[in-house]
Scaffold this motif. Structure first.
Motif, PDB file in Angstrom:
ATOM      1  N   LEU A   1      83.064 -32.649  16.935  1.00 47.69           N
ATOM      2  CA  LEU A   1      83.984 -31.898  16.073  1.00 47.69           C
ATOM      3  C   LEU A   1      85.046 -31.171  16.898  1.00 47.69           C
ATOM      4  CD1 LEU A   1      81.805 -30.227  13.263  1.00 47.69           C
ATOM      5  CD2 LEU A   1      83.536 -32.003  12.997  1.00 47.69           C
ATOM      6  N   TRP A   2      84.598 -30.574  18.006  1.00 48.73           N
ATOM      7  CA  TRP A   2      85.550 -29.841  18.853  1.00 48.73           C
ATOM      8  C   TRP A   2      86.546 -30.789  19.509  1.00 48.73           C
ATOM      9  CZ3 TRP A   2      86.762 -24.900  19.037  1.00 48.73           C
ATOM     10  CH2 TRP A   2      85.846 -23.961  18.544  1.00 48.73           C
ATOM     11  N   LEU A   3      86.081 -31.896  20.039  1.00 50.69           N
ATOM     12  CA  LEU A   3      86.961 -32.805  20.771  1.00 50.69           C
ATOM     13  C   LEU A   3      87.852 -33.633  19.853  1.00 50.69           C
ATOM     14  CD1 LEU A   3      84.527 -34.082  23.568  1.00 50.69           C
ATOM     15  CD2 LEU A   3      86.272 -32.282  23.721  1.00 50.69           C
ATOM     16  N   ALA A   4      87.486 -33.729  18.569  1.00 51.70           N
ATOM     17  CA  ALA A   4      88.309 -34.488  17.626  1.00 51.70           C
ATOM     18  C   ALA A   4      89.657 -33.808  17.386  1.00 51.70           C
ATOM     19  CB  ALA A   4      87.576 -34.686  16.307  1.00 51.70           C
ATOM     20  N   GLY A   5      89.675 -32.478  17.500  1.00 54.22           N
ATOM     21  CA  GLY A   5      90.940 -31.754  17.370  1.00 54.22           C
ATOM     22  C   GLY A   5      91.511 -31.739  15.969  1.00 54.22           C
TER      23      GLY A   5
ATOM     24  N   ASN B   1      94.550 -28.851  19.761  1.00 57.05           N
ATOM     25  CA  ASN B   1      95.263 -29.965  19.161  1.00 57.05           C
ATOM     26  C   ASN B   1      94.660 -31.251  19.723  1.00 57.05           C
ATOM     27  OD1 ASN B   1      97.076 -28.322  17.716  1.00 57.05           O
ATOM     28  ND2 ASN B   1      98.317 -28.042  19.576  1.00 57.05           N
ATOM     29  N   ARG B   2      95.029 -32.378  19.160  1.00 58.23           N
ATOM     30  CA  ARG B   2      94.445 -33.637  19.597  1.00 58.23           C
ATOM     31  C   ARG B   2      94.626 -33.824  21.093  1.00 58.23           C
ATOM     32  NH1 ARG B   2      96.569 -39.218  17.063  1.00 58.23           N
ATOM     33  NH2 ARG B   2      98.234 -38.833  18.571  1.00 58.23           N
ATOM     34  N   LEU B   3      93.513 -34.019  21.803  1.00 56.90           N
ATOM     35  CA  LEU B   3      93.550 -34.132  23.255  1.00 56.90           C
ATOM     36  C   LEU B   3      93.993 -35.520  23.703  1.00 56.90           C
ATOM     37  CD1 LEU B   3      90.193 -32.302  24.066  1.00 56.90           C
ATOM     38  CD2 LEU B   3      92.507 -31.385  24.271  1.00 56.90           C
ATOM     39  N   ASN B   4      93.506 -36.528  22.993  1.00 56.69           N
ATOM     40  CA  ASN B   4      93.785 -37.899  23.394  1.00 56.69           C
ATOM     41  C   ASN B   4      93.560 -38.801  22.189  1.00 56.69           C
ATOM     42  OD1 ASN B   4      92.596 -40.657  24.338  1.00 56.69           O
ATOM     43  ND2 ASN B   4      93.745 -39.892  26.119  1.00 56.69           N
ATOM     44  N   LYS B   5      94.488 -39.730  21.973  1.00 59.32           N
ATOM     45  CA  LYS B   5      94.398 -40.592  20.800  1.00 59.32           C
ATOM     46  C   LYS B   5      93.087 -41.377  20.775  1.00 59.32           C
ATOM     47  CE  LYS B   5      96.741 -44.405  20.704  1.00 59.32           C
ATOM     48  NZ  LYS B   5      97.850 -45.398  20.621  1.00 59.32           N
ATOM     49  N   TRP B   6      92.700 -41.941  21.901  1.00 57.14           N
ATOM     50  CA  TRP B   6      91.477 -42.743  21.937  1.00 57.14           C
ATOM     51  C   TRP B   6      90.230 -41.868  21.830  1.00 57.14           C
ATOM     52  CZ3 TRP B   6      92.391 -47.441  20.803  1.00 57.14           C
ATOM     53  CH2 TRP B   6      93.577 -48.060  21.216  1.00 57.14           C
TER      54      TRP B   6
END
Length: 561
Positions: A62-66, A146-151
Motif C-alpha cells: 500500500l505504501w509503495l503503490a503511492g 507520490n508514485r515512485l516508479n511506474k513498474w
C-alpha cells in the motif's frame, strides 16, 4: 555500503522508511484487539506472527503503490469491519460469523435498543477502533509518497489485488464451515473471513437448515459431585479396530492394555460427526439431535460453562490449530493453549509437547481439562517422525503399496499416541481426590476400504471410535459404565452427559434412547447429512440411509407412568 551508488543508497533509505511505516501501520491495525482486552475478557484474540507478517507485506504494498485514494479506502473498509466485529464481541462475547449477521439483520430494532441500554459497556470501542484507525488514516494522508516508479506501482497494484481477492476466491469453492471464526485468532482475520464469505455467497440463513420440527429442550438439574479433576482426551482420527485394547492383532496400544489392571475400561464409541469441526462442538455442548443449532449457540449445555458454574478451573490444551475452537465456549476457558502458541515446540515434539504443558499447569483444586491430540491425523508419519526409532515399528516406506504403507504408518501413529496417553494417565493417576478421565477420538478414519480415504464420509469405519474411561478414588455409581444401559456401544452424546454429571449437572432429554444415536456429516452450518445409528446389536452397528437435517423429526420416547 561503500559498493553502493548514491542512487542505490537513496533507494534503500526510501525502502527502509516505508518498511518502518508499513510495520507501524500493520501494528496499529491489530492494536484494536489489545485495547479491547483492557476492558473485556470477551476478546480472546492472540498474537499470530504469520498473520502479522502478512499484514506487514500488504501494508508495504500500500505504501509503495503511492495511491492515497486506494490506501485510505482500504483502511476505511477495514475500520468499518472492525467496528462491527468488536461491537459484536463486546455485546455477545464471541466473534462475528456470517450466520450471526443474517439473524442480526432481522432483529436490528431489538439489538439497537439492547446496545443503547448498555452503551457505557461498549464505549471502549471508540478507543479500540476509531483512534488506531484514525492514526493510520493520518499516516497515509500525510506521508504517502507520490508514485515512485511506474513498474513498481503496477507490481504493488497486482499484489494488493491478489491479497484482497484471496479470501473471496476461497469462498467460491469452500463452504461456510471454513469461514467460521476462531475466537483466538486476530479479530481482523475473522472479519476478513466473515465479510469475504458474505461478499461471495450472500447472507446464509441457518433457519433454512434447521429441523422442521421443534426439538425438545434439555432439562438441566444440579446434582452433587465431589470430583477433583475431570479429563476429556480426544485423539484425532483413531478407529477402535486398529487398537490392541479392542482385539487388534498388532500391539498398537501396549500401554493402554496395562492400564486395564488399574481400572481403565474399554468400550466402542459412536462418533458424533465425521469431521473434527463438527464432532468436537457436538461433544462439548452435549448435543445429540441433528441440526440442533439453537442449543449449540445458546451454550446452555456447554461443558466449559457448566464446569465454571461448579467452581472448576477450565483448561484447553491442543496440538492442533485454533480453527477447531469455534462453538466450544472459549470465553469459559481459563487456560487456553494451542498450536499457534508454541509452533516450534509442537513442530519438534508433536503431541509429546502436550505432556510439558500439562506439567506446567497448576492442578490444585478442581480442574476440568480437555486435551486435543493430533493422534493419527493424516499425514500419519508426521505425527511420530521426531521419534521414528521408537515408533516406526511397521514398515512405512513410500515405495510400498498405498494401502499397506497407509495401514503401517497409521498403526505407527497409534503406537505413538499410546505412549502419549500413557504419560497423561500417569499424571492423572497420581493426583489426589476423585478423578475421572475419558479418552476418545473425534471420528474414525478410512484406510482404503472401497478405495476410500480420509473421514468426511458417513461410513461405519468413521463412525466407530474408541471410548476408554477410568474413575479413581470415586464412589460407586459414578463410573461411565454405571451411567448407561448399553455399555458395549456408547455414543459421544452419552459420554458428554456423563462428563456433565461429573461436573455437577444432570442433562435429561425427553427423546433420549440408549440404543439409538446419530452420526452427523461435516457441515453443522448447512445442509448436513446424517445417519441414524442402531446400537441394539452387541457385535455390529446398523446404519440407516442418509437423511438431511431439515427433515429431522425428533423421535419422542413415550415414558411409562
Amino acid at each position: 555500503m561503500q559498493f553502493l551508488t548514491p542512487k542505490a543508497k537513496i533507494n534503500i533509505k526510501i525502502f527502509l522508511k516505508y518498511l518502518i511505516l508499513a510495520a507501524l501501520s500493520s501494528l496499529l491495525m491489530q492494536s484494536d484487539d489489545y485495547i479491547q482486552k483492557l476492558f473485556t475478557e470477551a476478546n480472546q484474540a492472540t498474537f499470530e506472527l504469520k498473520f502479522t507478517l502478512s499484514l506487514l507485506g500488504f501494508h508495504l504494498l500500500l505504501w509503495l503503490a503511492g495511491n492515497r485514494t486506494l490506501a485510505l479506502t482500504v483502511i476505511s473498509l477495514f475500520a468499518v469491519m472492525q467496528f462491527i466485529q468488536l461491537l459484536h464481541i463486546s455485546y455477545l462475547g464471541r466473534p462475528l460469523d456470517p450466520t450471526t449477521i443474517t439473524s442480526s439483520l432481522k432483529e436490528t430494532g431489538d439489538i439497537s435498543s439492547a446496545v443503547q441500554g448498555t452503551l457505557t459497556e461498549h464505549l471502549h470501542i471508540i478507543l479500540a477502533v476509531v483512534i488506531p484507525f484514525l492514526i493510520n488514516f493520518y499516516l497515509f494522508w500525510r506521508f504517502l509518497p507520490n508514485r515512485l516508479n511506474k513498474w513498481l506501482t503496477t507490481f504493488c497494484y497486482l499484489g494488493i489485488f491478489l491479497i484482497l481477492a484471496s479470501k473471496p476466491y476461497r469462498a467460491t469453492y469452500r463452504d461456510l464451515n471454513f469461514f467460521l471464526p476462531s475466537p483466538t485468532r486476530p479479530s481482523l482475520y475473522n472479519s476478513l473471513d466473515t465479510f469475504s464469505f458474505l461478499l461471495v455467497k450472500g447472507f446464509p440463513d441457518i433457519e433454512d437448515v434447521m429441523p422442521k420440527a421443534e426439538i425438545p429442550k434439555p432439562i438441566l438439574s444440579k446434582i452433587e459431585s465431589n470430583a477433583h479433576t475431570v479429563w476429556l482426551i480426544i485423539a484425532d482420527s483413531i478407529r477402535a479396530d486398529h487398537m490392541q485394547i479392542f482385539g487388534y492383532e498388532r500391539e498398537t496400544t501396549p500401554n493402554l492394555v496395562k492400564w486395564q489392571s488399574k481400572g481403565l475400561t474399554a468400550h466402542k464409541g459412536i462418533a458424533a460427526a465425521v469431521a473434527t469441526a463438527a464432532s468436537i462442538p457436538l461433544m462439548m455442548n452435549v448435543i445429540q439431535d441433528p441440526g440442533n443449532l439453537l442449543q449449540l449457540k445458546s451454550e446452555e449445555t456447554n461443558l466449559f460453562k457448566l464446569a465454571k458454574e461448579a467452581g472448576f478451573k477450565t483448561t484447553w490444551l491442543s496440538s492442533q490449530g485454533s480453527r477447531v475452537l469455534n462453538d466450544l465456549g472459549v470465553r469459559h476457558i481459563d487456560t487456553l493453549i494451542g498450536q499457534e502458541d508454541a509452533l516450534i515446540r509442537f513442530e519438534q515434539k508433536r503431541d509429546q509437547a502436550i505432556i510439558e504443558f500439562i506439567d506446567e499447569q497448576n492442578l490444585q483444586g478442581k480442574n476440568f481439562v480437555v486435551i486435543l491430540l493430533r493422534g493419527a491425523h493424516a499425514p500419519y508419519k508426521i505425527n511420530y517422525d521426531p521419534n521414528r526409532k521408537e515408533f516406526a515399528k511397521w514398515n512405512d516406506d513410500d515405495e510400498l503399496d498405498r494401502i499397506i504403507e497407509g495401514k503401517n504408518s497409521y498403526d505407527n501413529s497409534i503406537l505413538f499416541t499410546d505412549s502419549v496417553l500413557d504419560q497423561i494417565l500417569e499424571r492423572i493417576y497420581s493426583l489426589e481426590g476423585e478423578n475421572h478421565v475419558v479418552i476418545t477420538a473425534d471420528h474414525g478414519q478410512l484406510l482404503g476400504e472401497d478405495n476410500l480415504w480420509g473421514h468426511n464420509i458417513l461410513r461405519k469405519e468413521v463412525a466407530i471410535v474408541p471410548l476408554l474411561s477410568a474413575s479413581w478414588n470415586a464412589p460407586n455409581g459414578t463410573k461411565l459404565a454405571d451411567s448407561v444401559e448399553n455399555t458395549y456401544w456408547i455414543s459421544h452424546f452419552e459420554m458428554s452427559r456423563w462428563l456433565a454429571a461429573r461436573l455437577g449437572t444432570d442433562i435429561e432429554l425427553q427423546q433420549y434412547d440408549t440404543n439409538r444415536t446419530f452420526l452427523q456429516g461435516k457441515n453443522l452450518y448447512g445442509i448436513n447429512q446424517y445417519l441414524e445409528v442402531d446400537m441394539t446389536d452387541e457385535i455390529e452397528i446398523n446404519l440407516s440411509e442418509p437423511f438431511i437435517t431439515p427433515n429431522y423429526v425428533p423421535y419422542l420416547i413415550e415414558k411409562t407412568q
